[in-house]
Design a protein around this motif. Structure first.
Motif, short mmCIF file in Angstrom:
data_model
loop_
_atom_site.label_atom_id
_atom_site.label_comp_id
_atom_site.label_asym_id
_atom_site.label_seq_id
_atom_site.Cartn_x
_atom_site.Cartn_y
_atom_site.Cartn_z
N GLY A 93 -8.02 3.00 -6.75
CA GLY A 93 -7.12 2.25 -7.62
C GLY A 93 -5.80 2.90 -7.92
O GLY A 93 -5.13 2.53 -8.89
N VAL A 94 -5.38 3.87 -7.11
CA VAL A 94 -4.11 4.54 -7.38
C VAL A 94 -2.95 3.55 -7.27
O VAL A 94 -2.94 2.68 -6.39
CB VAL A 94 -3.91 5.73 -6.41
CG1 VAL A 94 -3.74 5.24 -4.97
CG2 VAL A 94 -2.71 6.56 -6.82
N ARG A 153 0.83 -1.21 0.00
CA ARG A 153 0.00 0.00 0.00
C ARG A 153 0.86 1.26 0.00
O ARG A 153 0.57 2.23 -0.71
CB ARG A 153 -0.95 -0.01 1.20
CG ARG A 153 -2.05 -1.06 1.12
CD ARG A 153 -3.13 -0.82 2.15
NE ARG A 153 -2.63 -1.01 3.53
CZ ARG A 153 -2.63 -2.17 4.17
NH1 ARG A 153 -3.07 -3.27 3.56
NH2 ARG A 153 -2.19 -2.26 5.41
N LEU A 154 1.94 1.26 0.78
CA LEU A 154 2.83 2.42 0.81
C LEU A 154 3.49 2.63 -0.56
O LEU A 154 3.68 3.77 -0.99
CB LEU A 154 3.90 2.23 1.89
CG LEU A 154 3.41 2.25 3.34
CD1 LEU A 154 4.56 1.94 4.30
CD2 LEU A 154 2.77 3.59 3.69
N ALA A 155 3.83 1.53 -1.22
CA ALA A 155 4.46 1.64 -2.54
C ALA A 155 3.45 2.15 -3.57
O ALA A 155 3.78 2.99 -4.42
CB ALA A 155 5.04 0.30 -2.96
N THR A 187 -4.33 3.20 8.51
CA THR A 187 -3.93 4.10 7.43
C THR A 187 -4.87 5.30 7.39
O THR A 187 -6.09 5.15 7.53
CB THR A 187 -3.98 3.37 6.08
OG1 THR A 187 -3.14 2.21 6.13
CG2 THR A 187 -3.51 4.27 4.95
N PRO A 188 -4.34 6.52 7.26
CA PRO A 188 -5.20 7.71 7.22
C PRO A 188 -6.28 7.60 6.14
O PRO A 188 -6.07 6.98 5.09
CB PRO A 188 -4.22 8.85 6.92
CG PRO A 188 -2.91 8.35 7.44
CD PRO A 188 -2.91 6.87 7.22
N ARG A 207 -6.51 6.00 2.29
CA ARG A 207 -7.38 4.84 2.01
C ARG A 207 -8.30 5.13 0.83
O ARG A 207 -8.56 4.24 0.01
CB ARG A 207 -8.22 4.49 3.25
CG ARG A 207 -7.41 3.90 4.38
CD ARG A 207 -8.28 3.03 5.29
NE ARG A 207 -9.47 3.73 5.75
CZ ARG A 207 -9.53 4.48 6.86
NH1 ARG A 207 -8.44 4.64 7.60
NH2 ARG A 207 -10.65 5.08 7.21
N SER A 208 -8.76 6.37 0.72
CA SER A 208 -9.63 6.71 -0.41
C SER A 208 -8.88 6.64 -1.73
O SER A 208 -9.43 6.25 -2.75
CB SER A 208 -10.22 8.12 -0.21
OG SER A 208 -9.19 9.09 -0.16
#
Length: 309
Positions: free
Chosen positions: A153-154, A96-98, A142-143, A147-148
């Motif tokens: 799909g980013v 997720r961070l990547a 996660t903030p 999350r949005s």
């Protein structure tokens, strides 16, 4: 010539392969070090068009503390699972961070299923973990704002890798047309043609276009996928690159216009018109003799037969 003429000493350089051996690096490690600016290179003065490493640069690296282990550790790359273990976070959080662009890959490869495997610099992951401002991203929920973005799909991994690659190739380019060719390499061909309408300028861009990534034989599915990763996808990224390309081409054109074929000048003969004639005029030119009717007729004229008796 005076015996006191000063001739500057030529800088001693070596090939990348030789430099990698002397530094105890694999070729991929050496290329990454050049990419990151850890090893400085210079243009090949011999006209080969490549890059070389000065002897003084090799000596500088060899005299650093802990050589060669410290140099190799600074170049170590890890995948998702190893990176998550290094940061002591779950694999899902690392991914997720990547995807959010907070961890930027430096390399990728295609596995046997032709899936993209991103690689990260271990040194950068340790720096991210040590930063106090990142503590809330490594632990807890996660903030909502992030999350949005994930829900939408980013995935900025490919885009961030392209940004790194663009910066590296631009730094390696000496000529203005070469820098413009680098920018063009990250755009779809249709956008390059729309921005640069002159075919001779586009030919000049193609001349300086960087070599394609070495991922499979040309035309293979792996090479095609690597080409897709090299090409901008998002509208805002494409828009920014189009603007950069227009500026780079304008700068290159002002410095050295794109070559064009020399114009060929041909002389067209002007037909001469006959002098006008008026009724009653007679042609006073001598009449051209008519051609003979052959050898036999000519002989008859020269040797007439005697009259019969």
């Amino acid at each position: 010539m005076s015996g006191s003429t000063f001739v500057p000493a030529r800088t001693v350089t070596c090939t990348p392969s030789r430099a990698a051996r002397e530094l105890g690096l694999k070729r991929r490690e050496f290329d990454l070090a050049v990419h990151l600016g850890r090893i400085r290179t210079v243009p090949d003065e011999g006209g080969g068009g490549g890059r070389r490493v000065e002897r003084t640069e090799i000596d500088r690296l060899r005299t650093q503390d802990g050589f060669p282990d410290t140099l190799r550790e600074r170049l170590r790359v890890v995948g998702t699972a190893e990176g998550a273990a290094l940061m002591e976070i779950p694999v899902g959080r690392f991914t997720r961070l990547a995807r959010l662009g907070l961890l930027v890959p430096v390399r990728f490869y295609l596995n046997r299923y032709r899936a993209v495997v991103w690689l990260y610099l271990a040194e950068e992951l340790r720096q991210f973990t040590a930063g106090a401002e990142n503590a809330h991203l490594l632990r807890g929920r996660t903030p909502e704002s992030l999350r949005s973005q994930l829900a939408a799909g980013v995935d900025l991994r490919a885009r961030n890798w392209r940004g790194r690659q663009l910066g590296f190739l631009t730094r390696q380019s000496e000529a203005s047309w070469a820098r413009a060719g680098v920018v063009a390499a990250f755009l779809p061909p249709i956008d390059v043609a729309d921005v640069v309408k002159d075919p001779y300028q586009r030919a000049q861009l193609n001349r300086f276009r960087p070599a394609p990534l070495d991922h499979g034989a040309p035309g293979s599915p792996s090479a095609h996928l690597a080409e897709q990763l090299m090409t901008a996808q998002d509208p805002d990224e494409i828009g920014w690159l189009r603007s950069e390309l227009a500026h780079a081409v304008e700068e290159a054109r002002a410095h050295a216009p794109a070559p064009r074929p020399a114009a060929r000048h041909t002389t067209v003969p002007t037909p001469r018109s006959a002098p006008p004639t008026t009724p009653g005029d007679h042609d006073t030119r001598p009449e051209t003799p008519r051609p003979t009717r052959g050898l036999r007729a000519w002989l008859r004229r020269r040797n007439p037969r005697p009259a019969g008796v």
